[in-house]
Design a protein around this motif. Sequence first.
Motif, short mmCIF file in Angstrom:
data_model
loop_
_atom_site.label_atom_id
_atom_site.label_comp_id
_atom_site.label_asym_id
_atom_site.label_seq_id
_atom_site.Cartn_x
_atom_site.Cartn_y
_atom_site.Cartn_z
N LEU A 26 0.82 -1.21 0.00
CA LEU A 26 0.00 0.00 0.00
C LEU A 26 0.85 1.26 0.00
O LEU A 26 0.54 2.24 -0.70
CB LEU A 26 -0.94 0.00 1.20
N ARG A 27 1.95 1.26 0.76
CA ARG A 27 2.82 2.44 0.79
C ARG A 27 3.50 2.67 -0.55
O ARG A 27 3.61 3.81 -1.03
CB ARG A 27 3.87 2.30 1.90
N LEU A 28 3.94 1.58 -1.19
CA LEU A 28 4.56 1.72 -2.51
C LEU A 28 3.55 2.23 -3.53
O LEU A 28 3.89 3.05 -4.39
CB LEU A 28 5.17 0.39 -2.96
N GLN A 29 2.31 1.77 -3.43
CA GLN A 29 1.26 2.28 -4.30
C GLN A 29 1.08 3.79 -4.08
O GLN A 29 0.95 4.54 -5.03
CB GLN A 29 -0.06 1.55 -4.03
N ASP A 30 1.07 4.22 -2.81
CA ASP A 30 0.96 5.65 -2.50
C ASP A 30 2.09 6.45 -3.13
O ASP A 30 1.90 7.60 -3.54
CB ASP A 30 0.99 5.89 -0.98
N LEU A 31 3.28 5.85 -3.19
CA LEU A 31 4.45 6.52 -3.75
C LEU A 31 4.50 6.44 -5.28
O LEU A 31 5.39 7.01 -5.91
CB LEU A 31 5.74 5.91 -3.17
N GLY A 32 3.55 5.72 -5.87
CA GLY A 32 3.51 5.59 -7.33
C GLY A 32 4.50 4.58 -7.88
O GLY A 32 4.86 4.65 -9.05
N ILE A 33 4.94 3.65 -7.05
CA ILE A 33 5.89 2.62 -7.48
C ILE A 33 5.09 1.38 -7.88
O ILE A 33 4.38 0.82 -7.05
CB ILE A 33 6.89 2.30 -6.37
N PRO A 34 5.19 0.95 -9.13
CA PRO A 34 4.41 -0.21 -9.59
C PRO A 34 4.80 -1.47 -8.81
O PRO A 34 5.98 -1.78 -8.66
CB PRO A 34 4.79 -0.34 -11.07
N CYS A 35 3.80 -2.17 -8.32
CA CYS A 35 4.04 -3.40 -7.59
C CYS A 35 2.78 -4.25 -7.61
O CYS A 35 1.70 -3.77 -7.94
CB CYS A 35 4.49 -3.12 -6.16
N GLU A 36 2.95 -5.52 -7.27
CA GLU A 36 1.81 -6.42 -7.13
C GLU A 36 2.04 -7.34 -5.96
O GLU A 36 3.19 -7.63 -5.61
CB GLU A 36 1.52 -7.17 -8.42
N CYS A 37 0.94 -7.75 -5.36
CA CYS A 37 1.02 -8.52 -4.13
C CYS A 37 0.12 -9.76 -4.27
O CYS A 37 -0.95 -9.84 -3.67
CB CYS A 37 0.56 -7.63 -2.97
N PRO A 42 5.82 -13.75 -2.95
CA PRO A 42 6.51 -12.52 -2.53
C PRO A 42 5.92 -11.29 -3.23
O PRO A 42 5.36 -11.38 -4.33
CB PRO A 42 7.95 -12.73 -2.99
N LEU A 43 6.03 -10.18 -2.58
CA LEU A 43 5.67 -8.90 -3.17
C LEU A 43 6.61 -8.66 -4.34
O LEU A 43 7.82 -8.86 -4.23
CB LEU A 43 5.84 -7.80 -2.11
N ARG A 44 6.08 -8.24 -5.47
CA ARG A 44 6.91 -7.95 -6.64
C ARG A 44 6.85 -6.45 -6.91
O ARG A 44 5.77 -5.88 -6.99
CB ARG A 44 6.45 -8.75 -7.84
N VAL A 45 8.02 -5.86 -7.06
CA VAL A 45 8.13 -4.41 -7.20
C VAL A 45 8.92 -4.10 -8.45
O VAL A 45 9.95 -4.71 -8.73
CB VAL A 45 8.84 -3.79 -5.97
N GLN A 46 8.46 -3.11 -9.20
CA GLN A 46 9.15 -2.66 -10.41
C GLN A 46 10.00 -1.45 -10.05
O GLN A 46 9.48 -0.41 -9.64
CB GLN A 46 8.10 -2.30 -11.46
N ILE A 47 11.31 -1.59 -10.19
CA ILE A 47 12.25 -0.51 -9.86
C ILE A 47 12.62 0.20 -11.16
O ILE A 47 13.29 -0.36 -12.01
CB ILE A 47 13.51 -1.07 -9.17
N GLN A 48 12.18 1.47 -11.27
CA GLN A 48 12.41 2.23 -12.49
C GLN A 48 13.49 3.29 -12.34
O GLN A 48 13.88 3.91 -13.32
CB GLN A 48 11.11 2.88 -12.95
N SER A 49 13.93 3.52 -11.10
CA SER A 49 14.94 4.56 -10.88
C SER A 49 15.64 4.32 -9.55
O SER A 49 15.18 3.52 -8.73
CB SER A 49 14.27 5.93 -10.85
N ALA A 50 16.72 5.05 -9.35
CA ALA A 50 17.42 4.97 -8.07
C ALA A 50 16.53 5.48 -6.95
O ALA A 50 16.55 4.96 -5.83
CB ALA A 50 18.71 5.78 -8.14
N THR A 51 15.72 6.48 -7.24
CA THR A 51 14.79 7.01 -6.24
C THR A 51 13.80 5.94 -5.80
O THR A 51 13.54 5.78 -4.61
CB THR A 51 14.04 8.24 -6.79
N ALA A 52 13.26 5.19 -6.75
CA ALA A 52 12.32 4.12 -6.41
C ALA A 52 13.01 3.04 -5.57
O ALA A 52 12.40 2.51 -4.63
CB ALA A 52 11.73 3.50 -7.68
N ALA A 53 14.26 2.74 -5.89
CA ALA A 53 15.01 1.75 -5.10
C ALA A 53 15.19 2.23 -3.67
O ALA A 53 15.02 1.46 -2.71
CB ALA A 53 16.36 1.46 -5.75
#
Length: 80
Positions: A26-37, A42-53
Amino acid sequence: MNPLNLDAAVQEAVEVNRADRWQVYLRLQDLGIPCECPSDQPLRVQIQSATAAMQLWSVVKQLTASRQDLVEWLERCFDR
């Protein structure tokens, strides 16, 4: 929920305990970071930038670190 586009970025499986996984999602969604649960995976997260990491690291750390570790980390930030 749409599957993540693997061509656009690096996809990471993030291992967090079941109780924290939904909060991280939910927090990653709030931050606009693509992810699925997906259930029981495991939670899967798409890292598109150093900021997202860094945001991913910060969100996970806030939920998994001890209070003392977080206090020490914050104190080090202010010492600089």
